[in-house]
Design an enzyme around this catalytic site. Sequence first.
Site, short mmCIF file in Angstrom:
data_model
loop_
_atom_site.label_atom_id
_atom_site.label_comp_id
_atom_site.label_asym_id
_atom_site.label_seq_id
_atom_site.Cartn_x
_atom_site.Cartn_y
_atom_site.Cartn_z
N SER A 126 -2.03 -13.24 8.50
CA SER A 126 -2.05 -14.10 7.31
C SER A 126 -1.07 -15.23 7.55
O SER A 126 -0.08 -15.06 8.29
CB SER A 126 -1.60 -13.29 6.09
OG SER A 126 -1.33 -14.15 5.01
N TYR A 139 3.50 -7.27 1.04
CA TYR A 139 2.37 -7.67 1.88
C TYR A 139 2.86 -8.67 2.94
O TYR A 139 2.55 -8.53 4.13
CB TYR A 139 1.31 -8.30 0.99
CG TYR A 139 0.16 -8.97 1.68
CD1 TYR A 139 -0.88 -8.23 2.25
CD2 TYR A 139 0.07 -10.37 1.75
CE1 TYR A 139 -1.96 -8.86 2.86
CE2 TYR A 139 -1.00 -11.00 2.36
CZ TYR A 139 -2.02 -10.24 2.92
OH TYR A 139 -3.07 -10.86 3.54
N1 NAP Z 1 -8.41 -13.30 1.38
C1 NAP Z 1 -7.37 -14.00 1.81
O1 NAP Z 1 -7.00 -15.04 1.23
C2 NAP Z 1 -6.63 -13.57 3.03
C3 NAP Z 1 -5.63 -14.42 3.52
C4 NAP Z 1 -4.91 -14.04 4.65
C5 NAP Z 1 -5.22 -12.86 5.28
N2 NAP Z 1 -6.19 -12.05 4.81
C6 NAP Z 1 -6.43 -10.80 5.51
O2 NAP Z 1 -7.80 -10.66 5.81
C7 NAP Z 1 -8.14 -9.27 5.86
C8 NAP Z 1 -9.36 -9.03 5.01
O3 NAP Z 1 -9.02 -9.35 3.67
P1 NAP Z 1 -10.08 -9.70 2.55
O4 NAP Z 1 -9.63 -10.96 1.95
O5 NAP Z 1 -11.46 -9.54 3.06
O6 NAP Z 1 -9.71 -8.54 1.50
P2 NAP Z 1 -10.58 -7.55 0.65
O7 NAP Z 1 -11.82 -8.21 0.18
O8 NAP Z 1 -9.62 -6.99 -0.33
O9 NAP Z 1 -11.02 -6.43 1.70
C9 NAP Z 1 -10.07 -5.58 2.25
C10 NAP Z 1 -10.80 -4.69 3.24
O10 NAP Z 1 -9.84 -3.84 3.87
C11 NAP Z 1 -10.28 -2.50 3.71
N3 NAP Z 1 -9.17 -1.56 3.70
C12 NAP Z 1 -8.09 -1.54 2.89
N4 NAP Z 1 -7.30 -0.49 3.21
C13 NAP Z 1 -7.90 0.15 4.24
C14 NAP Z 1 -7.59 1.29 5.02
N5 NAP Z 1 -6.49 2.03 4.80
N6 NAP Z 1 -8.43 1.65 6.02
C15 NAP Z 1 -9.55 0.94 6.25
N7 NAP Z 1 -9.93 -0.13 5.54
C16 NAP Z 1 -9.09 -0.52 4.55
C17 NAP Z 1 -11.05 -2.49 2.39
O11 NAP Z 1 -11.87 -1.34 2.31
P3 NAP Z 1 -12.25 -0.66 0.89
O12 NAP Z 1 -13.44 -1.42 0.38
O13 NAP Z 1 -12.55 0.75 1.25
O14 NAP Z 1 -11.06 -0.80 -0.01
C18 NAP Z 1 -11.83 -3.79 2.55
O15 NAP Z 1 -12.93 -3.61 3.38
C19 NAP Z 1 -6.89 -8.52 5.41
O16 NAP Z 1 -6.17 -8.03 6.49
C20 NAP Z 1 -6.11 -9.58 4.67
O17 NAP Z 1 -4.74 -9.29 4.65
C21 NAP Z 1 -6.92 -12.38 3.69
#
Ligand code: NAP
Length: 234
Positions: A126, A139
């Site tokens: 991130s 986080y």
């Molecule tokens: N969205 C943003 O603005 C943003 C910015 C910077 C970085 N990121 C990073 O991008 C990645 C994806 O985020 P996203 O935005 O797509 O978030 P999201 O929509 O909240 O999805 C999170 C994903 O991670 C899975 N997850 C959470 N805990 C887990 C565990 N213990 N084991 C396996 N899977 C797990 C969730 O599965 P479940 O459905 O089972 O909960 C879901 O598939 C993350 O690492 C996040 O930190 C996102």
Amino acid sequence: MKIANSTILVTGANRGLGRALVEEALKRGAKRVYAGTREPLTNSDRRVIPITLDVTNAAQIEDAVEKVESLDLLINNAGLALYDDLTDRAALERSLEVNLFGPYGMIQAFLPQLTRSGGAIVNNVSLMALAPLPLTPAYAVSKAAAFNLTQSLRALLAGRGVRVHAVLTGPTDTDMTRGFEIPKASPESVAQAIFDALDNGEEDIFPDPMSASVAESWRSGPAKALEREQAVFV
Ligand SMILES: NC(=O)c1ccc[n+]([C@@H]2O[C@H](COP(=O)([O-])OP(=O)(O)OC[C@H]3O[C@@H](n4cnc5c(N)ncnc54)[C@H](OP(=O)(O)O)[C@@H]3O)[C@@H](O)[C@H]2O)c1
């Protein structure tokens, strides 16, 4: 790194960025995509192989290793963001468990396959690895740690022919940022930018407008220069 004909594993593949990465990999002609999810997943594309995978569960990681014969690209995407104010130790521990030790465990477990293929690892960290948003400080701590882990592994695994990339993702329109009224990139555009950057061999990837605005200063700045200087000690 070309996605066409490659075998990829994506964690957190059921929604948000993970799902977009799976779809984009299929569009680019991936041979096989292992989709790691905590709940059962169905996908009509025969190239998608669902795998039950909580990245904090060592037994599930071991089972996944048994199922994945060969692997070109491991994408550590699963992540957890909690609102906290650093008064709750449990929030920090949970963030580290998922966002730091999750990718760590996956990388250690899949290293034999990645070494055999001369493959690559992508850690979706991130932009908060560089500067925290203090609404989600636990986080941010975990993402800074995951970025530092990425930098060391990049140096440590280079000799084995395994490349290690960090994605310094900025605000993206997924469940994670629901309620934040700020400009956000679409998960589809971020997934495309990540694979384009891999194609171009970029080790630190800035896949959206906000992160792209700091890419040049990061790449030419003193911290990156120091990373390179210190990597030669390995
Ligand atoms: N969205 C943003 O603005 C943003 C910015 C910077 C970085 N990121 C990073 O991008 C990645 C994806 O985020 P996203 O935005 O797509 O978030 P999201 O929509 O909240 O999805 C999170 C994903 O991670 C899975 N997850 C959470 N805990 C887990 C565990 N213990 N084991 C396996 N899977 C797990 C969730 O599965 P479940 O459905 O089972 O909960 C879901 O598939 C993350 O690492 C996040 O930190 C996102």
